[in-house]
Design a protein around this motif. Structure first.
Motif, PDB file in Angstrom:
ATOM      1  N   SER A 423       0.823  -1.203   0.000  1.00 48.15           N
ATOM      2  CA  SER A 423       0.000   0.000   0.000  1.00 48.15           C
ATOM      3  C   SER A 423       0.864   1.264   0.000  1.00 48.15           C
ATOM      4  O   SER A 423       0.533   2.262  -0.655  1.00 48.15           O
ATOM      5  CB  SER A 423      -0.907  -0.003   1.244  1.00 48.15           C
ATOM      6  N   ALA A 424       1.974   1.203   0.722  1.00 51.10           N
ATOM      7  CA  ALA A 424       2.869   2.367   0.793  1.00 51.10           C
ATOM      8  C   ALA A 424       3.522   2.679  -0.556  1.00 51.10           C
ATOM      9  O   ALA A 424       3.901   3.829  -0.815  1.00 51.10           O
ATOM     10  CB  ALA A 424       3.946   2.113   1.845  1.00 51.10           C
ATOM     11  N   LYS A 425       3.630   1.668  -1.402  1.00 45.91           N
ATOM     12  CA  LYS A 425       4.262   1.855  -2.712  1.00 45.91           C
ATOM     13  C   LYS A 425       3.256   2.226  -3.806  1.00 45.91           C
ATOM     14  O   LYS A 425       3.644   2.601  -4.909  1.00 45.91           O
ATOM     15  CB  LYS A 425       4.998   0.568  -3.123  1.00 45.91           C
ATOM     16  N   ALA A 426       1.971   2.080  -3.491  1.00 47.35           N
ATOM     17  CA  ALA A 426       0.912   2.373  -4.468  1.00 47.35           C
ATOM     18  C   ALA A 426       0.730   3.892  -4.597  1.00 47.35           C
ATOM     19  O   ALA A 426       1.245   4.656  -3.786  1.00 47.35           O
ATOM     20  CB  ALA A 426      -0.384   1.719  -4.013  1.00 47.35           C
ATOM     21  N   PRO A 427      -0.010   4.352  -5.621  1.00 47.73           N
ATOM     22  CA  PRO A 427      -0.245   5.791  -5.783  1.00 47.73           C
ATOM     23  C   PRO A 427      -0.837   6.412  -4.524  1.00 47.73           C
ATOM     24  O   PRO A 427      -1.705   5.814  -3.875  1.00 47.73           O
ATOM     25  CB  PRO A 427      -1.226   5.847  -6.954  1.00 47.73           C
ATOM     26  N   SER A 428      -0.371   7.616  -4.191  1.00 48.32           N
ATOM     27  CA  SER A 428      -0.857   8.319  -3.004  1.00 48.32           C
ATOM     28  C   SER A 428      -2.199   8.988  -3.295  1.00 48.32           C
ATOM     29  O   SER A 428      -2.666   9.001  -4.447  1.00 48.32           O
ATOM     30  CB  SER A 428       0.156   9.376  -2.584  1.00 48.32           C
ATOM     31  N   LYS A 429      -2.817   9.569  -2.278  1.00 48.22           N
ATOM     32  CA  LYS A 429      -4.067  10.306  -2.478  1.00 48.22           C
ATOM     33  C   LYS A 429      -3.865  11.487  -3.422  1.00 48.22           C
ATOM     34  O   LYS A 429      -4.752  11.814  -4.218  1.00 48.22           O
ATOM     35  CB  LYS A 429      -4.604  10.788  -1.128  1.00 48.22           C
ATOM     36  N   THR A 430      -2.693  12.091  -3.329  1.00 47.01           N
ATOM     37  CA  THR A 430      -2.380  13.214  -4.231  1.00 47.01           C
ATOM     38  C   THR A 430      -2.315  12.734  -5.674  1.00 47.01           C
ATOM     39  O   THR A 430      -2.837  13.399  -6.592  1.00 47.01           O
ATOM     40  CB  THR A 430      -1.028  13.853  -3.841  1.00 47.01           C
ATOM     41  N   ASP A 431      -1.701  11.549  -5.891  1.00 48.58           N
ATOM     42  CA  ASP A 431      -1.609  10.977  -7.237  1.00 48.58           C
ATOM     43  C   ASP A 431      -3.009  10.715  -7.796  1.00 48.58           C
ATOM     44  O   ASP A 431      -3.290  10.977  -8.966  1.00 48.58           O
ATOM     45  CB  ASP A 431      -0.810   9.671  -7.215  1.00 48.58           C
ATOM     46  N   ILE A 432      -3.885  10.193  -6.937  1.00 45.72           N
ATOM     47  CA  ILE A 432      -5.256   9.892  -7.377  1.00 45.72           C
ATOM     48  C   ILE A 432      -5.994  11.190  -7.704  1.00 45.72           C
ATOM     49  O   ILE A 432      -6.697  11.285  -8.719  1.00 45.72           O
ATOM     50  CB  ILE A 432      -6.014   9.107  -6.280  1.00 45.72           C
ATOM     51  N   PHE A 433      -5.815  12.209  -6.851  1.00 44.69           N
ATOM     52  CA  PHE A 433      -6.466  13.508  -7.063  1.00 44.69           C
ATOM     53  C   PHE A 433      -6.006  14.149  -8.370  1.00 44.69           C
ATOM     54  O   PHE A 433      -6.805  14.769  -9.092  1.00 44.69           O
ATOM     55  CB  PHE A 433      -6.149  14.436  -5.881  1.00 44.69           C
ATOM     56  N   ASN A 434      -4.741  13.977  -8.696  1.00 41.96           N
ATOM     57  CA  ASN A 434      -4.183  14.573  -9.916  1.00 41.96           C
ATOM     58  C   ASN A 434      -4.528  13.791 -11.178  1.00 41.96           C
ATOM     59  O   ASN A 434      -4.213  14.223 -12.291  1.00 41.96           O
ATOM     60  CB  ASN A 434      -2.664  14.698  -9.797  1.00 41.96           C
ATOM     61  N   ASN A 435      -5.140  12.620 -11.006  1.00 46.95           N
ATOM     62  CA  ASN A 435      -5.565  11.813 -12.159  1.00 46.95           C
ATOM     63  C   ASN A 435      -7.040  11.442 -11.991  1.00 46.95           C
ATOM     64  O   ASN A 435      -7.393  10.249 -11.889  1.00 46.95           O
ATOM     65  CB  ASN A 435      -4.707  10.545 -12.260  1.00 46.95           C
ATOM     66  N   PRO A 436      -7.917  12.423 -11.970  1.00 43.56           N
ATOM     67  CA  PRO A 436      -9.344  12.176 -11.672  1.00 43.56           C
ATOM     68  C   PRO A 436     -10.062  11.312 -12.695  1.00 43.56           C
ATOM     69  O   PRO A 436     -11.084  10.706 -12.392  1.00 43.56           O
ATOM     70  CB  PRO A 436      -9.930  13.599 -11.641  1.00 43.56           C
ATOM     71  N   GLY A 437      -9.547  11.244 -13.890  1.00 47.81           N
ATOM     72  CA  GLY A 437     -10.234  10.465 -14.923  1.00 47.81           C
ATOM     73  C   GLY A 437      -9.959   8.978 -14.861  1.00 47.81           C
ATOM     74  O   GLY A 437     -10.611   8.174 -15.532  1.00 47.81           O
ATOM     75  N   ILE A 438      -8.998   8.585 -14.079  1.00 48.64           N
ATOM     76  CA  ILE A 438      -8.629   7.163 -14.003  1.00 48.64           C
ATOM     77  C   ILE A 438      -9.440   6.480 -12.895  1.00 48.64           C
ATOM     78  O   ILE A 438      -9.262   6.776 -11.714  1.00 48.64           O
ATOM     79  CB  ILE A 438      -7.119   6.997 -13.733  1.00 48.64           C
ATOM     80  N   LYS A 439     -10.336   5.597 -13.283  1.00 47.73           N
ATOM     81  CA  LYS A 439     -11.176   4.875 -12.328  1.00 47.73           C
ATOM     82  C   LYS A 439     -10.661   3.448 -12.099  1.00 47.73           C
ATOM     83  O   LYS A 439     -10.922   2.838 -11.064  1.00 47.73           O
ATOM     84  CB  LYS A 439     -12.620   4.805 -12.820  1.00 47.73           C
ATOM     85  N   SER A 440      -9.969   2.932 -13.094  1.00 45.07           N
ATOM     86  CA  SER A 440      -9.398   1.595 -12.973  1.00 45.07           C
ATOM     87  C   SER A 440      -8.160   1.520 -13.856  1.00 45.07           C
ATOM     88  O   SER A 440      -7.986   2.317 -14.782  1.00 45.07           O
ATOM     89  CB  SER A 440     -10.405   0.515 -13.371  1.00 45.07           C
ATOM     90  N   VAL A 441      -7.301   0.552 -13.566  1.00 39.35           N
ATOM     91  CA  VAL A 441      -6.060   0.396 -14.328  1.00 39.35           C
ATOM     92  C   VAL A 441      -5.960  -1.041 -14.815  1.00 39.35           C
ATOM     93  O   VAL A 441      -6.039  -1.989 -14.024  1.00 39.35           O
ATOM     94  CB  VAL A 441      -4.821   0.722 -13.465  1.00 39.35           C
ATOM     95  N   SER A 442      -5.813  -1.191 -16.127  1.00 39.70           N
ATOM     96  CA  SER A 442      -5.616  -2.523 -16.710  1.00 39.70           C
ATOM     97  C   SER A 442      -4.124  -2.830 -16.702  1.00 39.70           C
ATOM     98  O   SER A 442      -3.323  -2.091 -17.284  1.00 39.70           O
ATOM     99  CB  SER A 442      -6.151  -2.569 -18.148  1.00 39.70           C
ATOM    100  N   ILE A 443      -3.766  -3.906 -16.044  1.00 37.33           N
ATOM    101  CA  ILE A 443      -2.356  -4.270 -15.909  1.00 37.33           C
ATOM    102  C   ILE A 443      -2.016  -5.339 -16.946  1.00 37.33           C
ATOM    103  O   ILE A 443      -2.691  -6.370 -17.035  1.00 37.33           O
ATOM    104  CB  ILE A 443      -2.059  -4.793 -14.495  1.00 37.33           C
TER     105      ILE A 443
END
Length: 456
Positions: A423-443
């Protein structure tokens, strides 16, 4: 036959029928009074009419004995220690009467293991007499020995009796195998329920109140069995160390080398305790494969091939073992072993496939989820397209790690630590806020999964 005689007989029949009818009415009335009080836990008022029904019309209803048990359990909890033994004897008497009058609705396994537990808890009788109750339950109705605490006490008593030279070491090992098998079956059943309901909940579907209760109950039972399993392994302790196993089985080998069941048990225990470097392991496997080529012998041959660093041959034997194995929990162990080999080779996609096969056979094998999480984490840089998607891989790793703790309580602490690290290595809340259009990520790459972006 004259008229007078017929009249006397008829009168007798009428009076007899009337008495039976009156008794039945009296039983129903008294039982109704007793049950109504017992339903609201007013046991003081329920006791007299309940024991009257028990004595005078014991076959009236199973409820007499069910409420009677609750009444005695309530008295036992509140009683001083000096009165507990008397209440235990009364409880045992009640259970035996229930068996007498309602045998089809009384489980031998539950009853005798509960008797043994009460005797043990209250230091009643000898260790042998306590053990005898558990042993009767286990040998006559193992399926219904349902209390995890009872399972532990049964095994613990046997180990103690062995320590007093009253039971053989082989008896301890034999019971250990049976007890662990039962525990793992129970764990798999409850872990499957937990996995299914958790997946439903995580998908966004609300659980019904019945499902929530089922999930909570499954979690509690799984946790209890996990503790019991750990306790049993601790109780077995040094008895199952290589220093005891090797001389024991070396001494028995000549007389048992054509006994397939003995060979399986001996080879399995030596394998589980990692005593496979001793020449005895090869002798056991060779003898087993000669007497009865099977899933077990193929598995052990695979282990020997791995020790010789012959991976191709090892995988051949492991796959043979998986095909031949009919017992789900053992098939799961074989699939896990293949997954381990594939992971070590760097074939993460194949490894995940075998870990999931292992879980399909034994849903409580939480270590498989940890292995998948580890492989996903290791692939973050190679399976993402940009910084955000690469770091999003850790959300998926975290999800798998948390599953491990849910299906296997013994891994809860370890799983939580791994999950927190991911979890610590995953995108932060700031990262999520700065990418509002991304709802899911296809890996991409071997992972091929989609992970939802957490809501802020």
């Amino acid at each position: 036959m004259n008229t007078k005689v017929l009249f006397v007989i008829a009168t007798g029949l009428v009076l007899s029928t009337a008495r039976v009818s009156a008794q039945a009415t009296d039983c129903a009335t008294t039982a109704s009074i007793a049950y109504e009080h017992a339903k609201v836990k007013n046991y003081a008022s329920a006791e007299e009419p309940l024991w009257k029904v028990r004595k005078e019309c014991p076959t009236y209803s199973l409820a007499t004995f069910q409420f009677g048990q609750k009444l005695l359990e309530d008295k036992y909890k509140k009683a001083p220690d000096t009165e507990k033994v008397g209440l235990v004897n009364e409880m045992i008497k009640l259970w035996k009467e229930r068996l007498q009058y309602f045998p089809a609705k009384t489980k031998i396994g539950d009853m005798h293991s509960d008797i043994g537990q009460l005797m043990y808890d209250n230091k009643m009788g000898t260790a042998e007499s306590q053990f005898a109750e558990f042993h009767k339950a286990w040998t006559e109705d193992k399926e219904n020995v349902s209390n995890p605490k009872n399972v532990y006490t049964y095994f613990s008593l046997l180990v103690d009796l062995h320590g007093e030279k009253k039971k053989e070491l082989q008896q301890v090992f034999d019971l250990y195998d049976e007890v662990i098998e039962k525990i793992e079956d129970e764990e798999s059943d409850k872990a499957k329920t937990i996995a299914e309901l958790t997946e439903k909940e995580e998908s966004g579907t609300a659980l019904s109140s019945k499902e929530k209760k089922k999930l909570n109950r499954s979690n509690k039972i799984l946790s209890n069995y996990s503790k019991v399993k750990a306790g049993i392994n601790q109780k077995l302790g040094e008895l199952a160390d290589c220093k005891n196993l090797i001389p024991l089985y070396n001494g028995q080998f000549e007389g048992k080398k054509t006994d397939a069941n003995w060979l399986k048990g001996a080879a399995g225990r030596i394998s589980a305790k990692d005593c496979t470097d001793d020449p005895l392991f090869f002798k056991l496997v060779e003898a087993l494969h000669k007497v009865e080529p099977s899933a077990k012998s193929a598995y052990y041959l695979g282990i020997l091939a791995l020790k010789d660093k012959n991976t191709t041959t090892a995988l051949k034997y492991f796959n043979q073992s998986a095909e031949l194995e009919t017992k789900a929990s053992d098939k799961g162990k074989v699939y896990f072993k293949i997954g381990e080999v594939m992971k070590k080779q760097g074939s993460f996609g194949k490894a995940r496939s075998y870990y999931k096969k292992a879980l399909s056979q034994r849903p409580s094998m939480g270590v498989c989820y940890l292995r998948i999480a580890d492989m996903i984490s290791d692939s973050a840089n190679s399976c993402g397209n940009d910084v955000f998607s690469k770091r999003a891989v850790y959300w998926l790793a975290e999800s798998y790690a948390r599953k491990a703790g849910k299906v296997d309580p013994s891994l809860q602490s370890t799983a939580s630590k791994f999950a927190a690290n991911y979890s610590a290595k995953a995108p932060s809340k700031t990262d999520i806020f700065n990418n509002p259009g991304i709802k899911s990520v296809s890996i991409g790459c071997w992972i091929g999964e989609t992970v939802r972006v957490p809501k802020l």
